[in-house]
Design a protein around this motif. Structure first.
Motif, short mmCIF file in Angstrom:
data_model
loop_
_atom_site.label_atom_id
_atom_site.label_comp_id
_atom_site.label_asym_id
_atom_site.label_seq_id
_atom_site.Cartn_x
_atom_site.Cartn_y
_atom_site.Cartn_z
N ALA A 31 2.08 -4.01 -2.33
CA ALA A 31 1.40 -3.67 -1.07
C ALA A 31 2.39 -3.07 -0.08
N ARG A 32 3.58 -3.63 -0.04
CA ARG A 32 4.59 -3.16 0.92
C ARG A 32 5.11 -1.77 0.54
N PHE A 33 5.08 -1.44 -0.73
CA PHE A 33 5.45 -0.09 -1.15
C PHE A 33 4.46 0.92 -0.57
N PHE A 34 3.16 0.64 -0.70
CA PHE A 34 2.15 1.56 -0.17
C PHE A 34 2.16 1.59 1.35
N LEU A 35 2.52 0.46 1.96
CA LEU A 35 2.63 0.42 3.41
C LEU A 35 3.71 1.40 3.87
N GLY A 36 4.84 1.40 3.20
CA GLY A 36 5.92 2.33 3.52
C GLY A 36 5.52 3.78 3.30
N PHE A 37 4.73 4.02 2.26
CA PHE A 37 4.26 5.37 1.95
C PHE A 37 3.40 5.91 3.10
N GLY A 38 2.49 5.06 3.58
CA GLY A 38 1.62 5.48 4.67
C GLY A 38 2.35 5.65 5.99
N VAL A 39 3.28 4.74 6.27
CA VAL A 39 4.06 4.83 7.51
C VAL A 39 4.83 6.15 7.57
N ALA A 40 5.41 6.56 6.45
CA ALA A 40 6.20 7.80 6.42
C ALA A 40 5.35 9.02 6.78
N ILE A 41 4.14 9.07 6.25
CA ILE A 41 3.26 10.22 6.53
C ILE A 41 2.85 10.25 8.00
N ALA A 42 2.49 9.09 8.54
CA ALA A 42 2.12 9.03 9.96
C ALA A 42 3.33 9.32 10.85
N HIS A 43 4.48 8.76 10.49
CA HIS A 43 5.73 8.98 11.23
C HIS A 43 6.13 10.46 11.22
N GLY A 44 5.78 11.16 10.16
CA GLY A 44 6.15 12.56 10.04
C GLY A 44 5.33 13.48 10.93
N MET B 69 9.52 -1.38 1.04
CA MET B 69 8.77 -0.57 2.00
C MET B 69 9.50 0.74 2.27
N PHE B 70 10.81 0.66 2.40
CA PHE B 70 11.58 1.86 2.71
C PHE B 70 11.69 2.78 1.50
N LEU B 71 11.61 2.21 0.30
CA LEU B 71 11.55 3.04 -0.89
C LEU B 71 10.24 3.82 -0.92
N GLY B 72 9.15 3.16 -0.54
CA GLY B 72 7.86 3.83 -0.46
C GLY B 72 7.89 4.97 0.55
N SER B 73 8.52 4.73 1.70
CA SER B 73 8.66 5.77 2.73
C SER B 73 9.45 6.95 2.19
N MET C 281 17.25 9.51 5.64
CA MET C 281 18.49 8.76 5.82
C MET C 281 18.21 7.37 6.38
N VAL C 282 17.22 7.27 7.28
CA VAL C 282 16.82 5.96 7.79
C VAL C 282 16.36 5.06 6.65
N ASP C 283 15.51 5.60 5.76
CA ASP C 283 14.96 4.80 4.67
C ASP C 283 16.03 4.41 3.65
N ILE C 284 16.94 5.35 3.36
CA ILE C 284 18.03 5.03 2.43
C ILE C 284 18.90 3.92 3.01
N ALA C 285 19.23 4.05 4.29
CA ALA C 285 20.07 3.04 4.94
C ALA C 285 19.36 1.69 4.98
N LEU C 286 18.08 1.70 5.31
CA LEU C 286 17.33 0.45 5.39
C LEU C 286 17.14 -0.20 4.02
#
Length: 520
Positions: A131-144, A81-85, A426-431
């Protein structure tokens, strides 16, 4: 670094103090803050996911369906998920800055709904991971986009509280997921894990439906050459529709001039954070905040509480789920409470108290874990559970809410979206590293792995002491002065002149009123 002339009980705009207002007594402000709840849901969605994964890994039905995944596969469930983000971050600021903050939230939510459908319908762990990869992708855009809209829309008096609350709502989602998986654990079929997965779509559906009722960022309108719409939003939210209100006029002039100066300087690229001393200082804070927020030992419990509890003899799935659920409720209470002390205590002081508290708790946590490993005395295991609660009390004093609240406010508008991407990267790399390595390390070296975090937390404390600065009681545009000094690109002249004109007009009205009263 605070202004000693600040008057308690007031908020400051353009160097002038104004009496505090009660938002619940103002219809438009009350309505705007209610609608911002749907923007805050972005963080709650993220929290739901972390707790849901924790819960699913405690469900025998899920583990059996996924063929009892190994430690590395468990790490991949969360880490992908964090890789997707991470991969979504390069396009995130262009959506937020180009299309607007609301469109960023909407696009991210649409992608997350698609991912939840795929996740809920998974027939094997490959499909689940995709599915979790795409979930991370979407979270990053909304989080941004979400924290930017909150920061840029809130009244100056309430900005610190609201931006800090944003990230603490992670725990609201986490609580719901923790107790939902506890309940579905009693369902003897695949629905025990598919139901929590399906429910994950609800926040995104609410956001798509309601985000359009939230006013767009007035700063974004000004950046797009639409000052009339910006003034209208400022007036509606901050002054019940009165465009001539003194605070609104001062804000409008300062924002307009500051964004104009930033555009003329053409400081909008990805490399701007490397070019000046002030921006390099900001970058150090952004990268360290992202790293420290996830590499402080919290990742052990947030995503792998089952492994931690297994290591101290607590192996019953029901007991693990109850501890996870109660812990999340406690975290939510502490994190939300501390939001109201950000302006009173200060960012820097809270970061220092929080980090020092985590270090002390983790040392005792490590010692108790070693004692349980050597003696198998349950009292030592129970002491570890107590230290987990105390550790999170310290963590939530600052790192939960201020991760976003502090980092978003130290960035000028022109690089705010891109700067936040550095932090989230950095959050995603760490996670990604943590969620993949933690279960493997816990399986192989057990409590000895905790020593690494004890040493790291000591380093964090020293770093925060030397590099984190205070920004409390400072308007958003003027925070640049703390980092850039005299070189700060802050609009002041026009706003100051506007303030003089407004003050003069008010004075003239008072004189006229007095003269009329004397004649009467």
């Amino acid at each position: 670094m605070t202004d000693s002339s600040y008057t308690p009980g007031h908020f400051r705009v353009c160097g002038r103090d104004f009496p505090q207002i009660k938002w619940w007594q103002l219809k438009n402000l009350r309505s705007a803050y209610f609608l911002l709840f749907f923007v805050i849901l972005t963080s709650a969605t993220n929290g739901y996911d972390g707790s849901m994964v924790n819960g699913l890994l405690s469900l025998e039905q899920f583990k059996t369906y996924m063929h009892n995944p190994s430690g590395s596969i468990k790490g991949l469930f969360s880490g992908i998920m964090f890789l997707g983000s991470l991969l979504a971050l390069p396009i995130t600021p262009y959506i937020a800055d180009g299309l607007g903050r609301r469109w960023g939230i909407c696009i991210g939510s649409i992608i997350m709904i698609f991912a939840v459908v795929l996740q809920s319908a998974s027939v094997n762990f490959h499909m689940f991971i995709a599915a979790r990869f795409f979930l991370g992708f979407g979270v990053a855009i909304a989080h941004g986009s979400a924290p930017l809209l909150i920061t840029e829309l809130c009244h100056p008096q309430h900005r610190a509280i609201f931006t800090t609350i944003y990230n603490t709502t992670w725990y609201i989602g986490s609580i719901i997921a923790a107790w939902l998986t506890f309940g579905t654990n009693h369902i003897g079929s695949q629905w025990s894990w598919r139901i929590p997965s399906i429910v994950q779509a609800l926040p995104s559906i609410l956001q798509i439906s309601c985000v359009w009722f939230v006013p767009e960022s007035p700063r974004w309108y000004i950046s797009k050459g639409r000052p009339e719409e910006a003034l209208k939003v400022l007036a509606y939210v901050h002054a019940e529709g009165d465009a001539e209100d003194e605070v609104v006029q001062l804000e409008f002039e300062e924002i307009k001039e500051t964004i104009g100066i930033e555009k003329e300087a053409e400081q909008t690229g990805w490399l701007e954070l490397f070019k000046t001393k002030g921006n390099r200082h900001r970058l150090l804070i952004l990268l360290s905040a992202g790293l420290f927020s996830q590499w402080s030992g919290n990742g052990l419990v947030s995503y792998y509480i089952t492994g931690v509890l297994d290591g101290i003899g607590i192996t019953d799935p029901n007991v693990q789920l109850v501890i996870n659920g109660v812990l999340n409720i406690w975290n939510c209470i502490v994190a939300t409470t501390m939001c109201f002390f950000v302006e009173k205590v200060g960012r820097r002081k809270l970061f220092l108290i929080s980090t020092a508290g985590m270090l002390g708790c983790f040392i005792v946590w490590t010692i108790c874990s070693e004692r349980y490993d050597a003696t198998k005395v349950h009292a030592n295991g129970n002491a570890v559970v107590a230290m987990i609660f105390l550790y999170y009390t310290a963590y939530n004093t600052a790192w939960s809410g201020l991760l976003v609240g502090y980092t978003v406010e130290i960035l000028p508008f022109s690089i705010r979206a891109k700067g936040m991407c550095y932090m989230f990267a950095m959050v995603d790399i760490a996670l990604f590293f943590n969620t993949y390595i933690n279960p493997i390390a816990l399986n192989h070296i057990g409590w000895k792995y905790y020593i690494v975090y004890c040493v790291w937390l000591a380093f964090e404390l020293v770093f925060v002491y030397f590099f984190y600065i205070e920004t409390r009681n400072t308007p958003l545009e003027e925070i640049a002065k703390h980092f850039d000094g005299e070189a700060a690109l802050v609009g002041g002249a026009a706003a100051t002149e506007k303030g003089r004109i407004l003050e003069h007009d008010v004075h003239e009205k008072e004189i006229t009123t007095t003269q009329v009263e004397e004649k009467v």
